[in-house]
Design a protein around this motif. Structure first.
Motif, PDB file in Angstrom:
ATOM      1  N   VAL A 251       0.843  -1.202   0.000  1.00  0.00           N
ATOM      2  CA  VAL A 251       0.000   0.000   0.000  1.00  0.00           C
ATOM      3  C   VAL A 251       0.876   1.249   0.000  1.00  0.00           C
ATOM      4  O   VAL A 251       0.642   2.203  -0.750  1.00  0.00           O
ATOM      5  CB  VAL A 251      -0.945   0.001   1.213  1.00  0.00           C
ATOM      6  N   ALA A 252       1.908   1.253   0.854  1.00  0.00           N
ATOM      7  CA  ALA A 252       2.809   2.404   0.919  1.00  0.00           C
ATOM      8  C   ALA A 252       3.493   2.642  -0.433  1.00  0.00           C
ATOM      9  O   ALA A 252       3.654   3.783  -0.870  1.00  0.00           O
ATOM     10  CB  ALA A 252       3.849   2.185   2.017  1.00  0.00           C
ATOM     11  N   THR A 253       3.893   1.563  -1.084  1.00  0.00           N
ATOM     12  CA  THR A 253       4.532   1.690  -2.399  1.00  0.00           C
ATOM     13  C   THR A 253       3.588   2.309  -3.409  1.00  0.00           C
ATOM     14  O   THR A 253       3.979   3.177  -4.203  1.00  0.00           O
ATOM     15  CB  THR A 253       5.004   0.303  -2.891  1.00  0.00           C
ATOM     16  N   ALA A 254       2.325   1.890  -3.391  1.00  0.00           N
ATOM     17  CA  ALA A 254       1.353   2.430  -4.331  1.00  0.00           C
ATOM     18  C   ALA A 254       1.102   3.917  -4.089  1.00  0.00           C
ATOM     19  O   ALA A 254       1.077   4.719  -5.033  1.00  0.00           O
ATOM     20  CB  ALA A 254       0.037   1.650  -4.235  1.00  0.00           C
ATOM     21  N   VAL A 255       0.925   4.295  -2.824  1.00  0.00           N
ATOM     22  CA  VAL A 255       0.711   5.703  -2.494  1.00  0.00           C
ATOM     23  C   VAL A 255       1.897   6.541  -2.974  1.00  0.00           C
ATOM     24  O   VAL A 255       1.742   7.595  -3.604  1.00  0.00           O
ATOM     25  CB  VAL A 255       0.501   5.879  -0.980  1.00  0.00           C
ATOM     26  N   MET A 256       3.101   6.053  -2.673  1.00  0.00           N
ATOM     27  CA  MET A 256       4.314   6.787  -3.050  1.00  0.00           C
ATOM     28  C   MET A 256       4.470   6.879  -4.564  1.00  0.00           C
ATOM     29  O   MET A 256       4.855   7.926  -5.097  1.00  0.00           O
ATOM     30  CB  MET A 256       5.538   6.101  -2.456  1.00  0.00           C
ATOM     31  N   ALA A 257       4.181   5.806  -5.257  1.00  0.00           N
ATOM     32  CA  ALA A 257       4.387   5.789  -6.706  1.00  0.00           C
ATOM     33  C   ALA A 257       3.538   6.856  -7.387  1.00  0.00           C
ATOM     34  O   ALA A 257       4.020   7.592  -8.268  1.00  0.00           O
ATOM     35  CB  ALA A 257       4.059   4.405  -7.273  1.00  0.00           C
ATOM     36  N   TYR A 258       2.287   6.964  -6.989  1.00  0.00           N
ATOM     37  CA  TYR A 258       1.434   7.978  -7.603  1.00  0.00           C
ATOM     38  C   TYR A 258       1.848   9.391  -7.206  1.00  0.00           C
ATOM     39  O   TYR A 258       1.760  10.325  -8.007  1.00  0.00           O
ATOM     40  CB  TYR A 258      -0.032   7.713  -7.244  1.00  0.00           C
ATOM     41  N   GLU A 259       2.337   9.560  -5.980  1.00  0.00           N
ATOM     42  CA  GLU A 259       2.809  10.876  -5.562  1.00  0.00           C
ATOM     43  C   GLU A 259       4.063  11.277  -6.338  1.00  0.00           C
ATOM     44  O   GLU A 259       4.210  12.431  -6.759  1.00  0.00           O
ATOM     45  CB  GLU A 259       3.105  10.878  -4.061  1.00  0.00           C
ATOM     46  N   VAL A 260       4.964  10.338  -6.531  1.00  0.00           N
ATOM     47  CA  VAL A 260       6.182  10.621  -7.303  1.00  0.00           C
ATOM     48  C   VAL A 260       5.823  11.080  -8.711  1.00  0.00           C
ATOM     49  O   VAL A 260       6.341  12.089  -9.214  1.00  0.00           O
ATOM     50  CB  VAL A 260       7.090   9.375  -7.349  1.00  0.00           C
ATOM     51  N   LEU A 261       4.922  10.361  -9.356  1.00  0.00           N
ATOM     52  CA  LEU A 261       4.538  10.738 -10.716  1.00  0.00           C
ATOM     53  C   LEU A 261       3.856  12.102 -10.743  1.00  0.00           C
ATOM     54  O   LEU A 261       4.097  12.909 -11.647  1.00  0.00           O
ATOM     55  CB  LEU A 261       3.607   9.679 -11.309  1.00  0.00           C
ATOM     56  N   ALA A 262       3.008  12.370  -9.761  1.00  0.00           N
ATOM     57  CA  ALA A 262       2.313  13.662  -9.719  1.00  0.00           C
ATOM     58  C   ALA A 262       3.304  14.807  -9.580  1.00  0.00           C
ATOM     59  O   ALA A 262       3.184  15.840 -10.243  1.00  0.00           O
ATOM     60  CB  ALA A 262       1.312  13.680  -8.570  1.00  0.00           C
ATOM     61  N   ARG A 263       4.309  14.640  -8.740  1.00  0.00           N
ATOM     62  CA  ARG A 263       5.264  15.724  -8.514  1.00  0.00           C
ATOM     63  C   ARG A 263       6.267  15.852  -9.661  1.00  0.00           C
ATOM     64  O   ARG A 263       6.746  16.942  -9.942  1.00  0.00           O
ATOM     65  CB  ARG A 263       5.973  15.522  -7.178  1.00  0.00           C
ATOM     66  N   GLN A 264       6.582  14.748 -10.294  1.00  0.00           N
ATOM     67  CA  GLN A 264       7.426  14.855 -11.485  1.00  0.00           C
ATOM     68  C   GLN A 264       6.703  15.655 -12.563  1.00  0.00           C
ATOM     69  O   GLN A 264       7.326  16.439 -13.285  1.00  0.00           O
ATOM     70  CB  GLN A 264       7.773  13.460 -12.011  1.00  0.00           C
ATOM     71  N   HIS A 265       5.409  15.464 -12.646  1.00  0.00           N
ATOM     72  CA  HIS A 265       4.619  16.150 -13.667  1.00  0.00           C
ATOM     73  C   HIS A 265       4.387  17.622 -13.298  1.00  0.00           C
ATOM     74  O   HIS A 265       4.381  18.490 -14.164  1.00  0.00           O
ATOM     75  CB  HIS A 265       3.265  15.443 -13.850  1.00  0.00           C
ATOM     76  N   SER A 266       4.192  17.881 -11.991  1.00  0.00           N
ATOM     77  CA  SER A 266       3.937  19.248 -11.513  1.00  0.00           C
ATOM     78  C   SER A 266       4.818  19.529 -10.302  1.00  0.00           C
ATOM     79  O   SER A 266       4.375  19.376  -9.164  1.00  0.00           O
ATOM     80  CB  SER A 266       2.462  19.419 -11.138  1.00  0.00           C
ATOM     81  N   PRO A 267       6.080  19.896 -10.508  1.00  0.00           N
ATOM     82  CA  PRO A 267       7.015  20.083  -9.399  1.00  0.00           C
ATOM     83  C   PRO A 267       6.556  21.121  -8.383  1.00  0.00           C
ATOM     84  O   PRO A 267       6.982  21.087  -7.226  1.00  0.00           O
ATOM     85  CB  PRO A 267       8.299  20.540 -10.105  1.00  0.00           C
ATOM     86  N   SER A 268       5.712  22.056  -8.771  1.00  0.00           N
ATOM     87  CA  SER A 268       5.267  23.100  -7.862  1.00  0.00           C
ATOM     88  C   SER A 268       4.119  22.681  -6.973  1.00  0.00           C
ATOM     89  O   SER A 268       3.636  23.452  -6.144  1.00  0.00           O
ATOM     90  CB  SER A 268       4.857  24.349  -8.656  1.00  0.00           C
TER      91      SER A 268
END
Length: 271
Positions: A251-268
């Motif tokens: 579960v932690a991996t899934a939460v982190m994976a989507y957060e990483v992608l979101a921030r890579q796409h929108s660093p701000s």
């Protein structure tokens, strides 16, 4: 033409039953996958079973028929059998309509192109097959470049892990390696190593992630060793608002994976 097996004493039936044991899987270089959806997805990725078992009353299903034809054309073995034998092969009282025996496969670090995807999943001493399968599903869902297994992880070809992956075992590369080999490979090129840890004050939502990000999840019970944490470019934690001190590893991996992608796409992006 398909052949028929109806006897529990058939040598192939006994051989496939034995593949539920890790030692036999390693000796044979084979593993079992079950279910029409999973086997169809495997066929779509170019992987076919060397032995395909299916219930006689499923033979008319178009996907079962397509699998049977594809297996035979590839030189494999297409076998009609009974639900009782399928139950023996799968170890389940309510077996799937099809069971496939596949050759094991895998990749090496040298096979990977780190720039092929913005995120990669790395798991260290993962012990639960359900977690491994779920992490594979997450990897497929987020378009991860692959899953890198570090150290003494559960066998990705175990029946339970294959089931939990829901076909993702066939869709993303899996590498099994040691920590030193992985770290040497990683530091030879681009890549941000991000570790999940309780030993940090960095909230996962306030961090900067740089592609390609290698997301490192530790052992379910012990987390990451100190030396692994020290090697990370960034340690982050998920805030726990209740009494539990951590989330399930998958579960932690899934939460982190989507957060990483979101921030890579929108660093701000800000929490």
């Amino acid at each position: 033409m398909p052949r028929e097996i109806t006897a529990f004493s058939n040598p192939l039936v006994k051989r496939v039953q034995g593949l539920r044991d890790k030692r036999h899987r390693r000796e044979e270089g084979l593993f079992v996958a079950e279910g029409l959806r999973i086997l169809t997805e495997a066929r779509e990725t170019g992987r076919l079973p060397v032995h395909l078992f299916y219930a006689a009353d499923s033979a008319g299903h178009p996907l079962v028929h397509a699998l049977s034809i594809a297996v035979e054309e590839a030189g494999g073995d297409s076998i009609q059998t009974s639900p009782a034998i399928l139950s023996k092969l799968s170890g389940k009282d309510n077996p799937q309509a099809v069971v496939g025996v596949f050759e094991q496969f895998g990749a090496t670090l040298a096979d990977l192109d780190r720039h092929a995807a913005p995120i990669w999943l790395v798991a260290e001493r993962l012990r639960d097959p359900g977690n491994l399968g779920t992490i594979l599903r997450t990897g497929d869902a987020v378009g991860a470049g692959g899953l890198i297994l570090i150290g003494d992880c559960v066998d990705p070809f175990s029946t339970e892990a294959v089931r939990a992956s829901m076909g993702a075992l066939f869709t993303i590369p899996i590498v099994q390696t040691g920590w030193t080999s992985f770290l040497d490979w990683l530091r030879a090129g681009a890549g941000q190593l991000v570790g999940l840890s309780l030993q940090t004050d960095h909230d996962y939502r306030g961090a900067a992630y740089t592609a390609p990000t290698f997301l490192l999840t530790g052992n379910e019970a012990q987390g990451l060793p100190e030396e692994y944490e020290a090697a990370c470019d960034l340690l982050v934690k998920l805030p726990m608002r209740g009494k539990a001190d951590s989330l399930n590893a998958a579960v932690a991996t899934a939460v982190m994976a989507y957060e990483v992608l979101a921030r890579q796409h929108s660093p701000s992006l800000r929490a």
